[in-house]
Design a protein around this motif. Sequence first.
Motif, PDB file in Angstrom:
ATOM      1  N   VAL A 156      18.978   2.484 -23.339  1.00  0.00           N
ATOM      2  CA  VAL A 156      17.815   1.619 -23.168  1.00  0.00           C
ATOM      3  C   VAL A 156      18.236   0.161 -23.053  1.00  0.00           C
ATOM      4  O   VAL A 156      17.760  -0.580 -22.178  1.00  0.00           O
ATOM      5  CB  VAL A 156      16.826   1.806 -24.338  1.00  0.00           C
ATOM      6  N   GLN A 157      19.154  -0.273 -23.925  1.00  0.00           N
ATOM      7  CA  GLN A 157      19.599  -1.669 -23.867  1.00  0.00           C
ATOM      8  C   GLN A 157      20.342  -1.971 -22.567  1.00  0.00           C
ATOM      9  O   GLN A 157      20.204  -3.065 -22.001  1.00  0.00           O
ATOM     10  CB  GLN A 157      20.476  -1.983 -25.078  1.00  0.00           C
ATOM     11  N   ALA A 158      21.114  -1.013 -22.080  1.00  0.00           N
ATOM     12  CA  ALA A 158      21.818  -1.210 -20.806  1.00  0.00           C
ATOM     13  C   ALA A 158      20.825  -1.347 -19.651  1.00  0.00           C
ATOM     14  O   ALA A 158      20.999  -2.203 -18.764  1.00  0.00           O
ATOM     15  CB  ALA A 158      22.781  -0.050 -20.554  1.00  0.00           C
ATOM     16  N   MET A 159      19.773  -0.524 -19.645  1.00  0.00           N
ATOM     17  CA  MET A 159      18.761  -0.611 -18.590  1.00  0.00           C
ATOM     18  C   MET A 159      18.006  -1.930 -18.660  1.00  0.00           C
ATOM     19  O   MET A 159      17.666  -2.520 -17.628  1.00  0.00           O
ATOM     20  CB  MET A 159      17.797   0.569 -18.685  1.00  0.00           C
ATOM     21  N   LEU A 160      17.736  -2.408 -19.866  1.00  0.00           N
ATOM     22  CA  LEU A 160      17.057  -3.690 -20.015  1.00  0.00           C
ATOM     23  C   LEU A 160      17.935  -4.838 -19.524  1.00  0.00           C
ATOM     24  O   LEU A 160      17.460  -5.763 -18.852  1.00  0.00           O
ATOM     25  CB  LEU A 160      16.677  -3.904 -21.479  1.00  0.00           C
ATOM     26  N   LEU A 161      19.226  -4.796 -19.858  1.00  0.00           N
ATOM     27  CA  LEU A 161      20.149  -5.839 -19.405  1.00  0.00           C
ATOM     28  C   LEU A 161      20.292  -5.849 -17.888  1.00  0.00           C
ATOM     29  O   LEU A 161      20.437  -6.911 -17.272  1.00  0.00           O
ATOM     30  CB  LEU A 161      21.517  -5.643 -20.064  1.00  0.00           C
ATOM     31  N   HIS A 163      17.758 -13.766 -34.063  1.00  0.00           N
ATOM     32  CA  HIS A 163      18.273 -14.851 -33.213  1.00  0.00           C
ATOM     33  C   HIS A 163      19.553 -14.436 -32.486  1.00  0.00           C
ATOM     34  O   HIS A 163      20.530 -15.194 -32.411  1.00  0.00           O
ATOM     35  CB  HIS A 163      18.527 -16.131 -34.037  1.00  0.00           C
ATOM     36  N   VAL A 164      19.537 -13.227 -31.943  1.00  0.00           N
ATOM     37  CA  VAL A 164      20.648 -12.756 -31.119  1.00  0.00           C
ATOM     38  C   VAL A 164      20.077 -12.259 -29.795  1.00  0.00           C
ATOM     39  O   VAL A 164      18.879 -11.981 -29.685  1.00  0.00           O
ATOM     40  CB  VAL A 164      21.446 -11.625 -31.815  1.00  0.00           C
ATOM     41  N   ASP A 165      20.951 -12.155 -28.790  1.00  0.00           N
ATOM     42  CA  ASP A 165      20.471 -11.706 -27.481  1.00  0.00           C
ATOM     43  C   ASP A 165      20.668 -10.197 -27.325  1.00  0.00           C
ATOM     44  O   ASP A 165      21.148  -9.506 -28.224  1.00  0.00           O
ATOM     45  CB  ASP A 165      21.171 -12.466 -26.355  1.00  0.00           C
ATOM     46  N   ARG A 166      20.284  -9.709 -26.162  1.00  0.00           N
ATOM     47  CA  ARG A 166      20.342  -8.270 -25.913  1.00  0.00           C
ATOM     48  C   ARG A 166      21.780  -7.752 -25.818  1.00  0.00           C
ATOM     49  O   ARG A 166      22.039  -6.587 -26.095  1.00  0.00           O
ATOM     50  CB  ARG A 166      19.563  -7.929 -24.640  1.00  0.00           C
ATOM     51  N   TRP A 167      22.722  -8.618 -25.456  1.00  0.00           N
ATOM     52  CA  TRP A 167      24.125  -8.195 -25.455  1.00  0.00           C
ATOM     53  C   TRP A 167      24.576  -7.840 -26.872  1.00  0.00           C
ATOM     54  O   TRP A 167      25.342  -6.886 -27.059  1.00  0.00           O
ATOM     55  CB  TRP A 167      25.011  -9.310 -24.884  1.00  0.00           C
ATOM     56  N   ALA A 168      24.097  -8.577 -27.841  1.00  0.00           N
ATOM     57  CA  ALA A 168      24.428  -8.258 -29.232  1.00  0.00           C
ATOM     58  C   ALA A 168      23.819  -6.914 -29.626  1.00  0.00           C
ATOM     59  O   ALA A 168      24.438  -6.132 -30.360  1.00  0.00           O
ATOM     60  CB  ALA A 168      23.910  -9.352 -30.164  1.00  0.00           C
ATOM     61  N   GLY A 169      22.605  -6.643 -29.132  1.00  0.00           N
ATOM     62  CA  GLY A 169      21.986  -5.350 -29.392  1.00  0.00           C
ATOM     63  C   GLY A 169      22.787  -4.211 -28.802  1.00  0.00           C
ATOM     64  O   GLY A 169      22.965  -3.155 -29.434  1.00  0.00           O
ATOM     65  N   LEU A 170      23.300  -4.416 -27.588  1.00  0.00           N
ATOM     66  CA  LEU A 170      24.117  -3.384 -26.952  1.00  0.00           C
ATOM     67  C   LEU A 170      25.423  -3.187 -27.716  1.00  0.00           C
ATOM     68  O   LEU A 170      25.862  -2.042 -27.931  1.00  0.00           O
ATOM     69  CB  LEU A 170      24.406  -3.769 -25.498  1.00  0.00           C
ATOM     70  N   ALA A 171      26.040  -4.275 -28.139  1.00  0.00           N
ATOM     71  CA  ALA A 171      27.293  -4.174 -28.898  1.00  0.00           C
ATOM     72  C   ALA A 171      27.065  -3.432 -30.214  1.00  0.00           C
ATOM     73  O   ALA A 171      27.879  -2.596 -30.623  1.00  0.00           O
ATOM     74  CB  ALA A 171      27.862  -5.568 -29.162  1.00  0.00           C
ATOM     75  N   PHE A 172      25.962  -3.726 -30.873  1.00  0.00           N
ATOM     76  CA  PHE A 172      25.620  -3.048 -32.121  1.00  0.00           C
ATOM     77  C   PHE A 172      25.453  -1.556 -31.886  1.00  0.00           C
ATOM     78  O   PHE A 172      25.937  -0.719 -32.665  1.00  0.00           O
ATOM     79  CB  PHE A 172      24.341  -3.655 -32.681  1.00  0.00           C
ATOM     80  N   VAL A 193      14.366   0.135 -28.755  1.00  0.00           N
ATOM     81  CA  VAL A 193      13.910  -1.148 -28.207  1.00  0.00           C
ATOM     82  C   VAL A 193      13.940  -2.243 -29.281  1.00  0.00           C
ATOM     83  O   VAL A 193      13.405  -3.328 -29.090  1.00  0.00           O
ATOM     84  CB  VAL A 193      12.489  -1.026 -27.606  1.00  0.00           C
ATOM     85  N   PHE A 194      14.550  -1.941 -30.423  1.00  0.00           N
ATOM     86  CA  PHE A 194      14.717  -2.879 -31.532  1.00  0.00           C
ATOM     87  C   PHE A 194      13.374  -3.436 -32.016  1.00  0.00           C
ATOM     88  O   PHE A 194      13.225  -4.646 -32.247  1.00  0.00           O
ATOM     89  CB  PHE A 194      15.671  -4.012 -31.161  1.00  0.00           C
ATOM     90  N   SER A 195      12.412  -2.525 -32.186  1.00  0.00           N
ATOM     91  CA  SER A 195      11.150  -2.907 -32.807  1.00  0.00           C
ATOM     92  C   SER A 195      11.382  -3.081 -34.308  1.00  0.00           C
ATOM     93  O   SER A 195      11.924  -2.184 -34.967  1.00  0.00           O
ATOM     94  CB  SER A 195      10.096  -1.828 -32.564  1.00  0.00           C
ATOM     95  N   LEU A 196      10.979  -4.204 -34.866  1.00  0.00           N
ATOM     96  CA  LEU A 196      11.199  -4.486 -36.283  1.00  0.00           C
ATOM     97  C   LEU A 196      10.525  -3.440 -37.168  1.00  0.00           C
ATOM     98  O   LEU A 196      11.135  -2.928 -38.121  1.00  0.00           O
ATOM     99  CB  LEU A 196      10.663  -5.879 -36.619  1.00  0.00           C
ATOM    100  N   THR A 197       9.272  -3.107 -36.868  1.00  0.00           N
ATOM    101  CA  THR A 197       8.561  -2.126 -37.687  1.00  0.00           C
ATOM    102  C   THR A 197       9.176  -0.743 -37.554  1.00  0.00           C
ATOM    103  O   THR A 197       9.189   0.029 -38.520  1.00  0.00           O
ATOM    104  CB  THR A 197       7.076  -2.078 -37.304  1.00  0.00           C
ATOM    105  N   ALA A 198       9.689  -0.416 -36.379  1.00  0.00           N
ATOM    106  CA  ALA A 198      10.326   0.889 -36.202  1.00  0.00           C
ATOM    107  C   ALA A 198      11.590   1.004 -37.035  1.00  0.00           C
ATOM    108  O   ALA A 198      11.844   2.035 -37.669  1.00  0.00           O
ATOM    109  CB  ALA A 198      10.637   1.123 -34.717  1.00  0.00           C
ATOM    110  N   TRP A 199      12.395  -0.050 -37.059  1.00  0.00           N
ATOM    111  CA  TRP A 199      13.616  -0.020 -37.864  1.00  0.00           C
ATOM    112  C   TRP A 199      13.291   0.041 -39.350  1.00  0.00           C
ATOM    113  O   TRP A 199      13.968   0.723 -40.119  1.00  0.00           O
ATOM    114  CB  TRP A 199      14.485  -1.236 -37.547  1.00  0.00           C
ATOM    115  N   LEU A 200      12.245  -0.678 -39.778  1.00  0.00           N
ATOM    116  CA  LEU A 200      11.830  -0.608 -41.179  1.00  0.00           C
ATOM    117  C   LEU A 200      11.364   0.801 -41.520  1.00  0.00           C
ATOM    118  O   LEU A 200      11.700   1.336 -42.590  1.00  0.00           O
ATOM    119  CB  LEU A 200      10.711  -1.617 -41.437  1.00  0.00           C
TER     120      LEU A 200
END
Length: 357
Positions: free
Chosen positions: A68-73, A171-180, A322-329
């Motif tokens: 998903v993150q790759a498709m968004l990027l 306060h990070v970008d989508r590349w950080a999300g992909l790396a994570f 999609v890194f939804s805050l409520t979903a991760w919680l």
Amino acid sequence: MDLLPLLERLDEQPLLATGGLAIGLLFGFFAQRSSFCLRAAVIEFARGQPGEKLAVWLLAFSAAVVAVQAMLLAGWIDVSGARQLASRGSLSGAAVGGLLFGAGMVMTRGCASRLLVLSANGNLRALLSGLIFAVTAQAALGGMLAPLRQEISGWWTIEGGASRDLLAVAHVDRWAGLAFALLWLLAALWYALRSRRDAWKWVGGIGAGLAVALGWAYTATVAASSFQVVPVQGLTFSGPSAEWLMRVVAAPAPAIGFDFGLLPGVFAGSLLGGIVGGNLRLEGFKDGYGMRRYIGGAVLMGFGAMLAGGCAVGAGVSGGAVFSLTAWLALVAMWAGAALTDRVLDRTPALSARPGP
């Protein structure tokens, strides 16, 4: 992918339903062949015995997030309008609902998607639990449990948009999300290599995760190509279960869409996987204690899923991707609720000694 030629021949609803059926078929097959299950992964982790079940879940989760993150990027899809990000969310609902869902999935020995997969293979315990899950989810959505859900959800809410985007909050970008996500994938591959089990486990885990990502890609593509308002969504099983219940027992039936095809597709895919693997067999309850446990767990899962904004797949994997805050919680709360319930019910001598199903 340009869907305009298809949209000129078909309405959005049949096109979404067809996609839901096909993607559900893939998810059901891969989930059945890999024994994909959040409950089993949590138990392995909580008991300090990480193995193939944790590896399968990590593979599915990380594959979904990476894809998903790759498709968004790449700019292929836009999920900014998805309810997990755009609408007002509830942190209290995510936390309390996640805890309840986690407890329930340990009691029923499977989350909502796992119950559907097992039902297709002849597990009558899972079938009954799934029906009770659907009834409770509908009661929480618009029935007698709706006021309680609304009360808990209103304790702590956040606005949609950046406030609900975990990457923006951090306060990070989508590349950080992909790396994570890639770090999670490496951890999953390490556990998989250490387990050294059937390759179907690893292929199936990755396939299940990619099916979740495909759900996002397909609905986003239809939404971008359509002149109508089309919800962008991933795979989830709480809302569709409630929708299918109302379709069976009430009239007029809800309008068809992606969710209309999803549940039958998952059932058919799991049935196919059971035939391929020779796993079809009827299983029922062995005693009254087991039945009470499953019924109670299904109620907790149904209410918890609607409170948390989704099930282990809907909030945990689709929302997590999609890194939804409520979903991760909600996902963290599901892990906590499941681990605590396993300790109380299945590792307390006085309780674990009771006969189970």
